[in-house]
Scaffold this active site. Sequence first.
Site, PDB file in Angstrom:
ATOM      1  N   ILE A  90      45.252  31.376  44.270  1.00  0.00           N
ATOM      2  CA  ILE A  90      45.673  32.783  44.168  1.00  0.00           C
ATOM      3  C   ILE A  90      47.190  32.880  44.287  1.00  0.00           C
ATOM      4  CG2 ILE A  90      45.509  35.088  45.180  1.00  0.00           C
ATOM      5  CD1 ILE A  90      42.693  34.437  46.115  1.00  0.00           C
ATOM      6  N   SER A  91      47.735  32.153  45.265  1.00  0.00           N
ATOM      7  CA  SER A  91      49.184  32.163  45.542  1.00  0.00           C
ATOM      8  C   SER A  91      49.758  33.569  45.342  1.00  0.00           C
ATOM      9  CB  SER A  91      49.912  31.136  44.689  1.00  0.00           C
ATOM     10  OG  SER A  91      49.487  31.129  43.349  1.00  0.00           O
ATOM     11  N   THR A  93      38.344  28.145  36.073  1.00  0.00           N
ATOM     12  CA  THR A  93      37.766  27.922  34.746  1.00  0.00           C
ATOM     13  C   THR A  93      38.853  27.498  33.763  1.00  0.00           C
ATOM     14  OG1 THR A  93      36.196  29.679  35.262  1.00  0.00           O
ATOM     15  CG2 THR A  93      36.299  28.976  32.967  1.00  0.00           C
ATOM     16  N   GLY A 139      46.620  34.153  40.124  1.00  0.00           N
ATOM     17  CA  GLY A 139      45.852  35.348  39.756  1.00  0.00           C
ATOM     18  C   GLY A 139      44.850  35.694  40.851  1.00  0.00           C
ATOM     19  N   LEU A 140      44.269  36.843  40.695  1.00  0.00           N
ATOM     20  CA  LEU A 140      43.293  37.305  41.692  1.00  0.00           C
ATOM     21  C   LEU A 140      42.078  36.390  41.762  1.00  0.00           C
ATOM     22  CD1 LEU A 140      43.287  41.128  40.813  1.00  0.00           C
ATOM     23  CD2 LEU A 140      44.203  40.100  42.920  1.00  0.00           C
ATOM     24  N   GLY A 145      38.557  35.453  41.097  1.00  0.00           N
ATOM     25  CA  GLY A 145      37.671  35.872  40.012  1.00  0.00           C
ATOM     26  C   GLY A 145      38.374  36.073  38.681  1.00  0.00           C
ATOM     27  N   GLY A 158      39.634  33.825  36.851  1.00  0.00           N
ATOM     28  CA  GLY A 158      39.322  32.722  35.934  1.00  0.00           C
ATOM     29  C   GLY A 158      40.253  31.528  36.072  1.00  0.00           C
ATOM     30  N   LYS A 159      40.925  31.414  37.204  1.00  0.00           N
ATOM     31  CA  LYS A 159      41.895  30.318  37.399  1.00  0.00           C
ATOM     32  C   LYS A 159      41.221  28.947  37.304  1.00  0.00           C
ATOM     33  CE  LYS A 159      43.057  31.717  41.532  1.00  0.00           C
ATOM     34  NZ  LYS A 159      42.127  32.860  41.654  1.00  0.00           N
TER      35      LYS A 159
HETATM   36  N1  LIG Z   1      40.479  36.789  52.289  1.00  0.00           N
HETATM   37  C1  LIG Z   1      40.433  36.113  51.143  1.00  0.00           C
HETATM   38  N2  LIG Z   1      41.266  36.403  50.127  1.00  0.00           N
HETATM   39  C2  LIG Z   1      41.194  35.739  48.988  1.00  0.00           C
HETATM   40  N3  LIG Z   1      40.357  34.707  48.755  1.00  0.00           N
HETATM   41  C3  LIG Z   1      39.516  34.364  49.738  1.00  0.00           C
HETATM   42  C4  LIG Z   1      39.514  35.061  50.952  1.00  0.00           C
HETATM   43  N4  LIG Z   1      38.560  34.493  51.743  1.00  0.00           N
HETATM   44  C5  LIG Z   1      37.999  33.508  51.054  1.00  0.00           C
HETATM   45  N5  LIG Z   1      38.553  33.421  49.844  1.00  0.00           N
HETATM   46  C6  LIG Z   1      38.220  32.357  48.879  1.00  0.00           C
HETATM   47  O1  LIG Z   1      39.324  31.469  48.907  1.00  0.00           O
HETATM   48  C7  LIG Z   1      39.816  31.237  47.614  1.00  0.00           C
HETATM   49  C8  LIG Z   1      41.332  31.410  47.575  1.00  0.00           C
HETATM   50  O2  LIG Z   1      41.975  30.344  48.144  1.00  0.00           O
HETATM   51  P1  LIG Z   1      43.487  30.069  47.804  1.00  0.00           P
HETATM   52  O3  LIG Z   1      43.867  28.871  48.556  1.00  0.00           O
HETATM   53  O4  LIG Z   1      43.619  30.017  46.341  1.00  0.00           O
HETATM   54  O5  LIG Z   1      44.211  31.365  48.368  1.00  0.00           O
HETATM   55  S1  LIG Z   1      45.762  31.593  48.662  1.00  0.00           S
HETATM   56  O6  LIG Z   1      46.507  31.066  47.534  1.00  0.00           O
HETATM   57  O7  LIG Z   1      46.084  30.932  49.897  1.00  0.00           O
HETATM   58  O8  LIG Z   1      45.895  33.060  48.800  1.00  0.00           O
HETATM   59  C9  LIG Z   1      39.180  32.216  46.714  1.00  0.00           C
HETATM   60  O9  LIG Z   1      38.805  31.453  45.579  1.00  0.00           O
HETATM   61  P2  LIG Z   1      39.032  31.969  44.082  1.00  0.00           P
HETATM   62  O10 LIG Z   1      37.992  33.034  43.876  1.00  0.00           O
HETATM   63  O11 LIG Z   1      38.771  30.731  43.268  1.00  0.00           O
HETATM   64  O12 LIG Z   1      40.420  32.476  43.918  1.00  0.00           O
HETATM   65  C10 LIG Z   1      38.016  32.792  47.468  1.00  0.00           C
HETATM   66  O13 LIG Z   1      36.830  32.173  47.038  1.00  0.00           O
HETATM   67  N1  LIG Z   2      37.941  33.794  30.000  1.00  0.00           N
HETATM   68  C1  LIG Z   2      36.865  34.238  30.647  1.00  0.00           C
HETATM   69  N2  LIG Z   2      36.113  35.199  30.114  1.00  0.00           N
HETATM   70  C2  LIG Z   2      35.038  35.661  30.764  1.00  0.00           C
HETATM   71  N3  LIG Z   2      34.637  35.217  31.979  1.00  0.00           N
HETATM   72  C3  LIG Z   2      35.364  34.265  32.555  1.00  0.00           C
HETATM   73  C4  LIG Z   2      36.516  33.725  31.932  1.00  0.00           C
HETATM   74  N4  LIG Z   2      37.046  32.807  32.742  1.00  0.00           N
HETATM   75  C5  LIG Z   2      36.258  32.771  33.825  1.00  0.00           C
HETATM   76  N5  LIG Z   2      35.250  33.626  33.728  1.00  0.00           N
HETATM   77  C6  LIG Z   2      34.202  33.868  34.721  1.00  0.00           C
HETATM   78  O1  LIG Z   2      34.809  34.566  35.786  1.00  0.00           O
HETATM   79  C7  LIG Z   2      34.292  34.123  37.014  1.00  0.00           C
HETATM   80  C8  LIG Z   2      35.438  33.647  37.901  1.00  0.00           C
HETATM   81  O2  LIG Z   2      36.013  32.510  37.324  1.00  0.00           O
HETATM   82  P1  LIG Z   2      36.760  31.458  38.216  1.00  0.00           P
HETATM   83  O3  LIG Z   2      37.312  30.429  37.299  1.00  0.00           O
HETATM   84  O4  LIG Z   2      35.871  30.994  39.315  1.00  0.00           O
HETATM   85  O5  LIG Z   2      37.937  32.347  38.815  1.00  0.00           O
HETATM   86  P2  LIG Z   2      38.903  32.089  40.030  1.00  0.00           P
HETATM   87  O6  LIG Z   2      39.067  30.605  40.155  1.00  0.00           O
HETATM   88  O7  LIG Z   2      40.169  32.765  39.638  1.00  0.00           O
HETATM   89  O8  LIG Z   2      38.251  32.704  41.199  1.00  0.00           O
HETATM   90  C9  LIG Z   2      33.289  33.044  36.698  1.00  0.00           C
HETATM   91  O9  LIG Z   2      31.999  33.599  36.720  1.00  0.00           O
HETATM   92  C10 LIG Z   2      33.661  32.603  35.299  1.00  0.00           C
HETATM   93  O10 LIG Z   2      32.551  32.156  34.589  1.00  0.00           O
END
Ligand SMILES: Nc1ncnc2c1ncn2[C@@H]1O[C@H](COP(=O)(O)OS(=O)(=O)O)[C@@H](OP(=O)(O)O)[C@H]1O
Ligand SMILES: Nc1ncnc2c1ncn2[C@@H]1O[C@H](COP(=O)(O)OP(=O)(O)O)[C@@H](O)[C@H]1O
Length: 320
Positions: free
Chosen positions: A238-239, A173, A165-166, A168, A170-171
């Site tokens: 994110i994959s 969490t 997933g994108l 943010g 919630g992966k």
């Molecule tokens: N350019 C860009 N695009 C997306 N994400 C970015 C980028 N730069 C840094 N980050 C941070 O890196 C986290 C994603 O890493 P991943 O290894 O999951 O990414 S991927 O699967 O290789 O696309 C991602 O964490 P999550 O928010 O937990 O998804 C971001 O915090």
């Molecule tokens: N089910 C949910 N409902 C509302 N907020 C959530 C939920 N899951 C996660 N969040 C909030 O969303 C934000 C991103 O969560 P996070 O697990 O870090 O996402 P990701 O790993 O995909 O980047 C955090 O602030 C978290 O507290």
Amino acid sequence: MLAKAVPRPCSGAGRHGAPAARLWSVGVAGGPRRGGAGGRLVAADAGERMTGSEAVPVVAVAAGKQPVNGSAMADKFLTMCNTWCINIFVDVQSSKPTPPTWSLMEYEQQPGRKPCTDKNGLGIDKLVTSTVGKSTNVLWHDCPIGQFERQELLNQKGCVVWITGLSGSGKSTLACALSRELHSRGHLTYILDGDNLRHGLNRDLCFEAKDRAENIRRVGEVAKLFADAGLICIASLISPYRSERSACRKLLHNSTFIEVFLNVPLEVCEARDPKGLYKLARAGKIKGFTGIDDPYEAPSDCEIVIQCKAGDCATPKSMA
Ligand SMILES: Nc1ncnc2c1ncn2[C@@H]1O[C@H](COP(=O)(O)OS(=O)(=O)O)[C@@H](OP(=O)(O)O)[C@H]1O
Ligand SMILES: Nc1ncnc2c1ncn2[C@@H]1O[C@H](COP(=O)(O)OP(=O)(O)O)[C@@H](O)[C@H]1O
């Protein structure tokens, strides 16, 4: 507790009078599932050859040129294979005062597999190596303690739950909530979090397409190892690419790869923006941010979709 190695003649010693080679045979305690040496360790300088057919089922063949300590070797294999029989044959030039260190060449454990014997009947087979990727002359080493045995020990089935997933969405969490839930039910889990792995294993990778692909490939391989270890491995990254996710799926057996799509709209993720990355990406300070100026390919045939709209999002616990 395992018995200490007590050198004594093995069962086949003295029967054939073959003069050329000295043989070390190490029999390790037989286990309940596979049958074997009868629960006793035998580490013996047999004084002559013994063929596989005379011994308990041959599962290992070894040969080498350095001195060996039969007891140590037996201990090592007891540690490794304490549930069933393993026999190791080390061929030694009779002129040498000490037997050689073994180097495992091939072993077999499945019933019906051909025993490892060379044309001289010394129990030494030709090395069969292969080229894998950029590695040449590599040989797969197996162990009688496999996924089946580990799963029995843990009383669970190893698998991979792959959360995509994108940023943010919630992966992380969800991964934590799922891990906690499974843990409370007595299951052993391990989380592979994209962000975390980029602090170590994947620290050499950036967010260009080829690096993301390599990131996903590595996590897939590691996840496969965890599943093979018998754990419930929760991968959360994110994959963004369908083809790489599908390649990871192919690494695992049917039904042991569970893809979970956290389908949270970009607006929701952006509104959350817990790390302020979307803001930076919108300001052009981060290039190639997923969902902004880099693609996210949503799964079309995953096992589980968790839909989450603005103001209508299940709690992580209930998702888990
Ligand atoms: N350019 C860009 N695009 C997306 N994400 C970015 C980028 N730069 C840094 N980050 C941070 O890196 C986290 C994603 O890493 P991943 O290894 O999951 O990414 S991927 O699967 O290789 O696309 C991602 O964490 P999550 O928010 O937990 O998804 C971001 O915090
Ligand atoms: N089910 C949910 N409902 C509302 N907020 C959530 C939920 N899951 C996660 N969040 C909030 O969303 C934000 C991103 O969560 P996070 O697990 O870090 O996402 P990701 O790993 O995909 O980047 C955090 O602030 C978290 O507290």
